[in-house]
Design an enzyme around this catalytic site. Structure first.
Site, mmCIF file in Angstrom:
data_model
loop_
_atom_site.group_PDB
_atom_site.id
_atom_site.type_symbol
_atom_site.label_atom_id
_atom_site.label_comp_id
_atom_site.label_asym_id
_atom_site.label_seq_id
_atom_site.Cartn_x
_atom_site.Cartn_y
_atom_site.Cartn_z
ATOM 1 N N ARG A 1 8.776 -19.064 -11.554
ATOM 2 C CA ARG A 1 8.216 -18.266 -10.464
ATOM 3 C C ARG A 1 9.012 -18.492 -9.180
ATOM 4 N NH1 ARG A 1 6.379 -14.189 -8.169
ATOM 5 N NH2 ARG A 1 4.714 -14.425 -6.655
ATOM 6 N N GLU B 1 0.835 -1.208 0.000
ATOM 7 C CA GLU B 1 0.000 0.000 0.000
ATOM 8 C C GLU B 1 0.869 1.256 0.000
ATOM 9 O OE1 GLU B 1 -1.075 -2.024 3.390
ATOM 10 O OE2 GLU B 1 -1.072 -3.332 1.651
ATOM 11 N N GLU C 1 15.891 -9.970 -10.713
ATOM 12 C CA GLU C 1 16.427 -9.511 -12.002
ATOM 13 C C GLU C 1 15.364 -9.417 -13.089
ATOM 14 O OE1 GLU C 1 21.043 -10.499 -12.063
ATOM 15 O OE2 GLU C 1 19.856 -12.306 -12.365
ATOM 16 N N GLU D 1 5.272 -4.553 -15.499
ATOM 17 C CA GLU D 1 6.692 -4.308 -15.745
ATOM 18 C C GLU D 1 7.063 -4.639 -17.180
ATOM 19 O OE1 GLU D 1 8.528 -6.403 -12.528
ATOM 20 O OE2 GLU D 1 8.403 -4.632 -11.263
HETATM 21 C C1 LIG Z 1 2.714 -4.426 -10.599
HETATM 22 O O1 LIG Z 1 4.070 -4.088 -10.691
HETATM 23 C C2 LIG Z 1 4.327 -2.711 -10.533
HETATM 24 C C3 LIG Z 1 5.780 -2.443 -10.846
HETATM 25 O O2 LIG Z 1 6.625 -3.171 -10.038
HETATM 26 C C4 LIG Z 1 3.959 -2.292 -9.131
HETATM 27 O O3 LIG Z 1 4.201 -0.913 -8.969
HETATM 28 C C5 LIG Z 1 2.477 -2.595 -8.912
HETATM 29 O O4 LIG Z 1 2.152 -2.321 -7.588
HETATM 30 C C6 LIG Z 1 2.141 -4.052 -9.250
HETATM 31 N N1 LIG Z 1 0.686 -4.205 -9.285
HETATM 32 C C7 LIG Z 1 0.028 -5.197 -8.695
HETATM 33 C C8 LIG Z 1 -1.456 -5.188 -8.862
HETATM 34 O O5 LIG Z 1 0.574 -6.063 -8.046
#
Ligand SMILES: *[C@@H]1O[C@H](CO)[C@@H](O)[C@H](O)[C@H]1NC(C)=O
Ligand SMILES: *[C@@H]1O[C@H](CO)[C@@H](O)[C@H](O)[C@H]1NC(C)=O
Length: 459
Positions: free
Chosen positions: A296, A84, A338, A366
């Site tokens: 993963r 958060e 990475e 990303e």
């Molecule tokens: C997805 O990845 C981005 C970049 O790392 C991050 O800022 C974002 O919180 C992630 N979103 C979710 C829904 O996990």
């Protein structure tokens, strides 16, 4: 962005009876938290000894400030933990740009979040630990910082804090608002129901994550006038200064330069079979191919590599520092941290967690932000991320290609390898849709804050 105006109302009689019940429940809560304060204090010291609280700054949790408050209006953003907290940062940056006259105070609860977030906040933002919800800590905190508004991200609703804020006329906003099914059941019970309704009635903005969430908040009697939608802040991708930097994977750049590359990332157990079958077919037409597999769970990497070697593939395993040679066709990346950089080296990313039943997809942001052509599995399997996928597809259908299995994946990849224009169009689509989505969400949130919270709080 769609907006829903929901009209679920309770009979007038109930509304009139409710606040009395709620006031009593709150008084009990306050008395109880007052009574247990000494225990909370001991617990806090115990947590400190065990390294769960900051060794020096733990008194902040009792509402004791460690820096001085500058004069002028101040907005307080609060997030419990890392996820958060990270979601709050783009909004804080936006606020800093557009309203440099406002001071910003950010708080988180956990020590682990503190360690990461302290380095990410823009300069000038004050950072403290959130006070515990005992009257003495909350009163001290509010009395010292005197915020004009409190913006809570996703978080827990603490009665002393919310009632204290309301008493001092501090506006309250809740972003990325959600109630889990479990909490919703608990809160709907006879004891908590009046209390939660009372607390929600103090908010001037509740921005739920979905229509379902909005309905839950309305069933808990949040006013329909405070509910408004912005999109999920966790979809916002933060561009950092090191965007072009590929850091630890610099070594791969040269070896991949003249190869046809695709990457299958966040691959769960079982999904590698799909990817490797596709790899074998693609190899027939593209002998120059490199398939990068990022499991993963890194410990899965060795197993994948061993199996491939047995099948006669030329494999390199990153954790063993094996070089990617001109003959290598599969590169297994079983290292941590990475992935983000790897997306910058591959034109095509297939995001796993989406090709077998029971999985829930993975974050495509990303890959899209790095400008990859993004492919993922089909609907029933992308679960949690299906909102993100469909939001991007609405902006540009080419931004995420969903394929239903091995043969569709193979077909899509063949086309991307054989037609540079198709590849480029998909790469552009992903990047643009993602930028639009990210900046749109922050702008939406900002409008909501202005409309529902700041207009009143900062006049
Ligand atoms: C997805 O990845 C981005 C970049 O790392 C991050 O800022 C974002 O919180 C992630 N979103 C979710 C829904 O996990
Ligand atoms: C939602 O917020 C927008 C500002 O972003 C505002 O124009 C609109 O009236 C709000 N809707 C409700 C139902 O409050």
């Amino acid at each position: 962005m769609e907006r829903y105006q929901l009209t679920i109302r309770l009979p007038m009689v109930m509304v009139m009876v409710m606040p009395m019940g709620a006031a009593i429940v709150y008084k009990l809560y306050r008395a109880l938290t007052y009574g247990v304060s000494p225990l909370v204090y001991l617990h806090l010291r115990w947590r400190k000894i065990r390294g769960r609280e900051h060794p020096l700054r733990w008194p902040e949790r009792l509402g004791r400030p460690s820096v001085s408050r500058p004069p002028g209006p101040l907005i307080w953003f609060h997030a419990v933990s890392l996820g958060e907290g990270m979601a709050a940062i783009p909004v804080i940056k936006h606020c800093r740009r557009l309203r440099p006259d406002l001071h910003i105070l950010m708080t988180t609860t956990t020590y682990s979040a503190f360690e990461v977030i302290k380095n990410r906040l823009p300069s000038g933002v004050i950072y403290q630990f959130c006070p515990l919800d005992i009257p003495v800590a909350v009163d001290a905190f509010l009395g010292y910082w005197k915020p004009s508004a409190i913006i809570i991200i996703e978080g827990e609703l603490w009665p002393n804090l919310i009632m204290g804020a309301s008493k001092h006329g501090i506006a309250l906003g809740l972003l990325n608002a959600r109630v889990s099914t479990k909490s919703f059941k608990q809160w709907s019970g006879p004891l908590f129901r009046p209390l939660i309704s009372l607390l929600l009635s103090k908010f001037s903005l509740i921005a739920p994550l979905s229509t379902l969430q909005a309905i839950r908040f309305q069933l808990l009697e949040a006013s329909p006038f405070t509910i408004n939608f912005s999109g999920d802040l966790k979809y916002v991708h933060e561009y950092d200064e090191s965007e072009g930097d590929i850091g630890s994977i610099e070594d791969l750049k040269a070896s991949l330069a003249h190869r046809q590359v695709w990457m299958a990332s966040s691959i769960h157990r079982g999904e590698e079979k799909v990817m490797l079958a596709v790899h074998k077919v693609l190899m027939q037409k593209n002998p120059n191919l490199v398939t990068i597999i990022v499991p993963r769970h890194p410990q899965h990497g060795k197993e994948i590599a061993q199996k491939l070697q047995k099948e006669g593939e030329v494999v390199a395993l990153r954790s063993r520092h094996e070089k990617l040679m001109p003959r290598t066709n599969v590169y297994v990346v079983d290292t941590l941290g990475e992935l983000r950089q790897l997306y910058k080296l591959t034109p095509i990313a297939v995001i796993g967690g989406s090709f077998l039943p029971g999985l829930a997809g993975h974050n495509i942001s990303e890959a899209a932000a790095a400008g990859c052509a993004v492919l993922t599995g089909d609907c029933p399997h992308i679960g949690y991320y299906s909102n993100m996928v469909s939001a991007m597809q609405r902006l540009n259908p080419k931004s995420v290609l969903q394929v239903s299995g091995k043969s569709e994946l193979e077909e899509a990849l063949s086309q991307l390898f054989s037609d540079a224009r198709v590849l480029e169009a998909q790469q552009m689509a992903a990047k643009q849709a993602f930028c639009a989505l990210s900046s749109g969400i922050v702008a939406n949130v900002w409008n909501l804050l202005n409309f529902h919270v700041f207009r009143r709080a900062l006049c």
